[in-house]
Design a protein around this motif. Structure first.
Motif, PDB file in Angstrom:
ATOM      1  N   MET A   1      13.551 -13.018  26.641  1.00 31.02           N
ATOM      2  CA  MET A   1      13.073 -11.888  25.846  1.00 31.02           C
ATOM      3  C   MET A   1      12.001 -12.360  24.860  1.00 31.02           C
ATOM      4  SD  MET A   1      13.220  -8.653  25.029  1.00 31.02           S
ATOM      5  CE  MET A   1      14.720  -8.093  25.823  1.00 31.02           C
ATOM      6  N   LYS A   2      10.908 -11.634  24.787  1.00 37.59           N
ATOM      7  CA  LYS A   2       9.816 -11.958  23.878  1.00 37.59           C
ATOM      8  C   LYS A   2       9.965 -11.126  22.611  1.00 37.59           C
ATOM      9  CE  LYS A   2       4.761 -12.253  23.713  1.00 37.59           C
ATOM     10  NZ  LYS A   2       3.522 -12.010  24.485  1.00 37.59           N
ATOM     11  N   TYR A   3       9.895 -11.792  21.459  1.00 43.49           N
ATOM     12  CA  TYR A   3      10.040 -11.097  20.183  1.00 43.49           C
ATOM     13  C   TYR A   3       8.748 -11.212  19.389  1.00 43.49           C
ATOM     14  CZ  TYR A   3      14.947 -11.590  21.443  1.00 43.49           C
ATOM     15  OH  TYR A   3      16.149 -11.550  22.110  1.00 43.49           O
ATOM     16  N   ILE A   4       8.304 -10.096  18.842  1.00 46.02           N
ATOM     17  CA  ILE A   4       7.188 -10.092  17.898  1.00 46.02           C
ATOM     18  C   ILE A   4       7.668  -9.355  16.660  1.00 46.02           C
ATOM     19  CG2 ILE A   4       4.852  -9.305  17.407  1.00 46.02           C
ATOM     20  CD1 ILE A   4       4.166  -9.739  20.319  1.00 46.02           C
ATOM     21  N   ILE A   5       7.820 -10.102  15.580  1.00 40.68           N
ATOM     22  CA  ILE A   5       8.360  -9.558  14.341  1.00 40.68           C
ATOM     23  C   ILE A   5       7.348  -9.762  13.214  1.00 40.68           C
ATOM     24  CG2 ILE A   5      10.202  -9.759  12.622  1.00 40.68           C
ATOM     25  CD1 ILE A   5      12.051 -10.685  14.887  1.00 40.68           C
ATOM     26  N   ASP A   6       7.025  -8.667  12.540  1.00 39.00           N
ATOM     27  CA  ASP A   6       6.150  -8.685  11.371  1.00 39.00           C
ATOM     28  C   ASP A   6       7.040  -8.544  10.141  1.00 39.00           C
ATOM     29  OD1 ASP A   6       4.331  -8.331   9.351  1.00 39.00           O
ATOM     30  OD2 ASP A   6       3.413  -6.518  10.182  1.00 39.00           O
ATOM     31  N   ALA A   7       7.083  -9.577   9.311  1.00 30.96           N
ATOM     32  CA  ALA A   7       8.046  -9.620   8.207  1.00 30.96           C
ATOM     33  C   ALA A   7       7.588  -8.902   6.952  1.00 30.96           C
ATOM     34  CB  ALA A   7       8.390 -11.070   7.867  1.00 30.96           C
ATOM     35  N   HIS A   8       6.424  -8.230   7.007  1.00 32.59           N
ATOM     36  CA  HIS A   8       6.042  -7.422   5.840  1.00 32.59           C
ATOM     37  C   HIS A   8       5.079  -6.318   6.243  1.00 32.59           C
ATOM     38  CE1 HIS A   8       5.516  -6.401   1.632  1.00 32.59           C
ATOM     39  NE2 HIS A   8       4.258  -6.142   1.957  1.00 32.59           N
ATOM     40  N   PHE A   9       5.531  -5.079   6.071  1.00 31.17           N
ATOM     41  CA  PHE A   9       4.699  -3.918   6.365  1.00 31.17           C
ATOM     42  C   PHE A   9       5.046  -2.818   5.369  1.00 31.17           C
ATOM     43  CE2 PHE A   9       3.558  -0.388   9.563  1.00 31.17           C
ATOM     44  CZ  PHE A   9       2.225  -0.431   9.203  1.00 31.17           C
ATOM     45  N   ASP A  10       4.024  -2.320   4.658  1.00 32.40           N
ATOM     46  CA  ASP A  10       4.216  -1.275   3.641  1.00 32.40           C
ATOM     47  C   ASP A  10       4.280   0.104   4.298  1.00 32.40           C
ATOM     48  OD1 ASP A  10       4.198  -2.872   1.205  1.00 32.40           O
ATOM     49  OD2 ASP A  10       2.107  -3.272   1.659  1.00 32.40           O
ATOM     50  N   LEU A  11       5.202   0.254   5.184  1.00 34.04           N
ATOM     51  CA  LEU A  11       5.312   1.453   6.018  1.00 34.04           C
ATOM     52  C   LEU A  11       5.811   2.673   5.254  1.00 34.04           C
ATOM     53  CD1 LEU A  11       5.537   2.780   8.913  1.00 34.04           C
ATOM     54  CD2 LEU A  11       7.824   1.754   9.022  1.00 34.04           C
ATOM     55  N   LEU A  12       6.814   2.483   4.408  1.00 32.79           N
ATOM     56  CA  LEU A  12       7.602   3.624   3.958  1.00 32.79           C
ATOM     57  C   LEU A  12       6.987   4.398   2.804  1.00 32.79           C
ATOM     58  CD1 LEU A  12      11.154   2.100   4.362  1.00 32.79           C
ATOM     59  CD2 LEU A  12       9.931   3.653   5.889  1.00 32.79           C
ATOM     60  N   SER A  13       6.067   3.809   2.055  1.00 33.01           N
ATOM     61  CA  SER A  13       5.383   4.572   1.016  1.00 33.01           C
ATOM     62  C   SER A  13       4.671   5.767   1.635  1.00 33.01           C
ATOM     63  CB  SER A  13       4.374   3.689   0.272  1.00 33.01           C
ATOM     64  OG  SER A  13       5.013   2.619  -0.378  1.00 33.01           O
ATOM     65  N   ASP A  14       3.975   5.518   2.720  1.00 34.07           N
ATOM     66  CA  ASP A  14       3.248   6.581   3.410  1.00 34.07           C
ATOM     67  C   ASP A  14       4.207   7.561   4.087  1.00 34.07           C
ATOM     68  OD1 ASP A  14       0.786   7.796   4.503  1.00 34.07           O
ATOM     69  OD2 ASP A  14       1.546   7.064   6.414  1.00 34.07           O
ATOM     70  N   VAL A  15       5.219   7.029   4.763  1.00 31.37           N
ATOM     71  CA  VAL A  15       6.152   7.888   5.501  1.00 31.37           C
ATOM     72  C   VAL A  15       6.885   8.835   4.549  1.00 31.37           C
ATOM     73  CG1 VAL A  15       8.234   7.916   6.923  1.00 31.37           C
ATOM     74  CG2 VAL A  15       6.430   6.250   7.382  1.00 31.37           C
ATOM     75  N   ALA A  16       7.331   8.327   3.403  1.00 28.62           N
ATOM     76  CA  ALA A  16       8.076   9.163   2.462  1.00 28.62           C
ATOM     77  C   ALA A  16       7.210  10.291   1.917  1.00 28.62           C
ATOM     78  CB  ALA A  16       8.621   8.307   1.316  1.00 28.62           C
ATOM     79  N   VAL A  17       5.976   9.986   1.576  1.00 26.31           N
ATOM     80  CA  VAL A  17       5.072  11.027   1.060  1.00 26.31           C
ATOM     81  C   VAL A  17       4.819  12.086   2.123  1.00 26.31           C
ATOM     82  CG1 VAL A  17       2.711  11.482   0.291  1.00 26.31           C
ATOM     83  CG2 VAL A  17       3.978   9.556  -0.668  1.00 26.31           C
ATOM     84  N   ARG A  18       4.587  11.667   3.346  1.00 21.56           N
ATOM     85  CA  ARG A  18       4.327  12.628   4.426  1.00 21.56           C
ATOM     86  C   ARG A  18       5.546  13.509   4.689  1.00 21.56           C
ATOM     87  NH1 ARG A  18      -0.247  11.815   7.500  1.00 21.56           N
ATOM     88  NH2 ARG A  18      -1.451   9.938   7.017  1.00 21.56           N
ATOM     89  N   ARG A  19       6.725  12.923   4.640  1.00 26.60           N
ATOM     90  CA  ARG A  19       7.924  13.730   4.874  1.00 26.60           C
ATOM     91  C   ARG A  19       8.136  14.723   3.733  1.00 26.60           C
ATOM     92  NH1 ARG A  19      11.050  12.455   9.238  1.00 26.60           N
ATOM     93  NH2 ARG A  19      12.595  13.914   8.357  1.00 26.60           N
ATOM     94  N   LYS A  20       7.835  14.332   2.509  1.00 26.59           N
ATOM     95  CA  LYS A  20       7.945  15.269   1.388  1.00 26.59           C
ATOM     96  C   LYS A  20       6.962  16.430   1.545  1.00 26.59           C
ATOM     97  CE  LYS A  20       8.466  13.740  -2.823  1.00 26.59           C
ATOM     98  NZ  LYS A  20       8.242  12.946  -4.065  1.00 26.59           N
TER      99      LYS A  20
END
Length: 332
Positions: free
Chosen positions: A1-20
């Motif tokens: 199995m090949k794994y590609i993991i990014d240990a830092h992504f500022d994903l949720l600031s944008d997602v939370a605002v969009r969901r609101k």
């Protein structure tokens, strides 16, 4: 199995605002296509509170981001999975899902050690003590290194010990040098720096000194390669993929190939439409050397191969090293 993991992504600031604002399936619509193109199997999503919401809004903003992720996973269960262990990342990859682990980028929302337990119960498994500013727990770096810096406060030391007792990931990225020294002096567990490069290659206060890289390695931790231009090169120097490879070469020389991973810190997508106060203080974008974000990871892996990295080394750097570190730290 090949794994590609990014240990830092500022994903949720944008997602939370969009969901609101009434949007749904934000990750599936806006982020998953790049994850899929980049063969990403896992990300660590930061919980970051912009300065405009401080000092009083830290807890509510962090909880909104956590809630947003849980809602996103419930809406896209075939694509996304909450991860709280190394085994979860393996399971997510085997089911062709993107595994997502929650981690603080700055302890502003954690008003007490007891509150840390509440966030743990909500699925948070990482504690990054600071962003590039001072808070109740510790002093962050200021990128230039000109300001006089302090280390951990008494509260910060208690918080670190509590996180260690919970087997949480303690993240040194963004801490002042004095703060890193303090964490090292009061812990014995493996530590990480999720998105920091080598200061010997780029003399930025956000990057780590050799002695800190070596100690993280000695403890069995991992440091994530940052793909942000202002972290990769000194002012007036070229920040490109070759410079990222210089950081990799140097970090591997100091730490060994088992202790380096990816923590790309992709920012450009957020900068284009963001009202964040902290981002507005940064140098003008583009930040990301990999201009396509996660979609450009296969091209960078090809760069690594052409740089005479073996397939086994690439496999370690792209994901397995994070799995090994998470397995050591995240004990249920």
């Amino acid at each position: 199995m090949k794994y590609i993991i990014d240990a830092h992504f500022d994903l949720l600031s944008d997602v939370a605002v969009r969901r609101k604002n009434g949007e749904h399936k934000v990750i599936e619509r806006l982020y998953y296509p790049a994850f899929k193109k980049g063969n990403v199997t896992g990300v660590v999503a930061s919980l970051f509170v912009d300065s405009q919401y401080l000092p009083y809004g830290g807890i509510s903003i962090a909880m909104e981001q956590i809630a947003a992720l849980h809602c996103e996973i419930s809406e896209s269960p075939d694509l996304l999975m909450l991860c709280t262990s190394a085994d979860d990342f393996v399971k997510a990859a085997s089911e062709n899902k993107v595994g997502i682990l929650l981690s603080f980028e700055g302890a502003e929302p954690v008003s007490s050690c007891l509150m840390l337990h509440a966030f743990y119960a909500a699925g948070v498994r990482g504690l990054g003590l600071t962003w590039s500013r001072r808070n109740m727990a510790a002093d962050g770096c200021d990128f230039t290194g000109n300001a006089k810096k302090g280390g951990l406060t008494d509260f910060g030391k208690m918080l670190v010990k509590e996180a260690e007792s919970l087997n949480m990931i303690i993240d040194l990225s963004h801490l002042s040098d004095e703060g890193v020294d303090d964490v090292l002096s009061i812990t014995s567990c493996p530590l990480i720096a999720s998105h920091s490069n080598a200061r010997a290659v780029a003399h930025n206060n956000r990057n780590l000194k050799d002695e800190h890289l070596a100690e993280i390695s000695r403890r069995g931790g991992v440091v994530g390669l940052n793909a942000c231009s202002i972290i990769n090169a000194d002012a007036g120097s070229t920040a490109d993929r070759r410079q990222m490879l210089r950081h990799l070469d140097y970090m591997i020389e100091v730490m060994g190939e088992q202790h380096v991973g990816f923590g790309f810190d992709f920012c450009d997508l957020f900068l284009k439409n963001s009202s964040a106060q902290d981002l507005s203080l940064m140098p003008e974008y583009p930040f990301d050397i990999l201009s396509g974000g996660h979609a450009d990871i296969p091209d960078f892996l090809l760069d690594m191969k052409e740089h005479n990295y073996s397939d086994e080394r690439i496999s370690l750097l792209s994901g397995k090293n994070w799995l090994y570190a998470f397995e050591k730290i995240l004990k249920k």
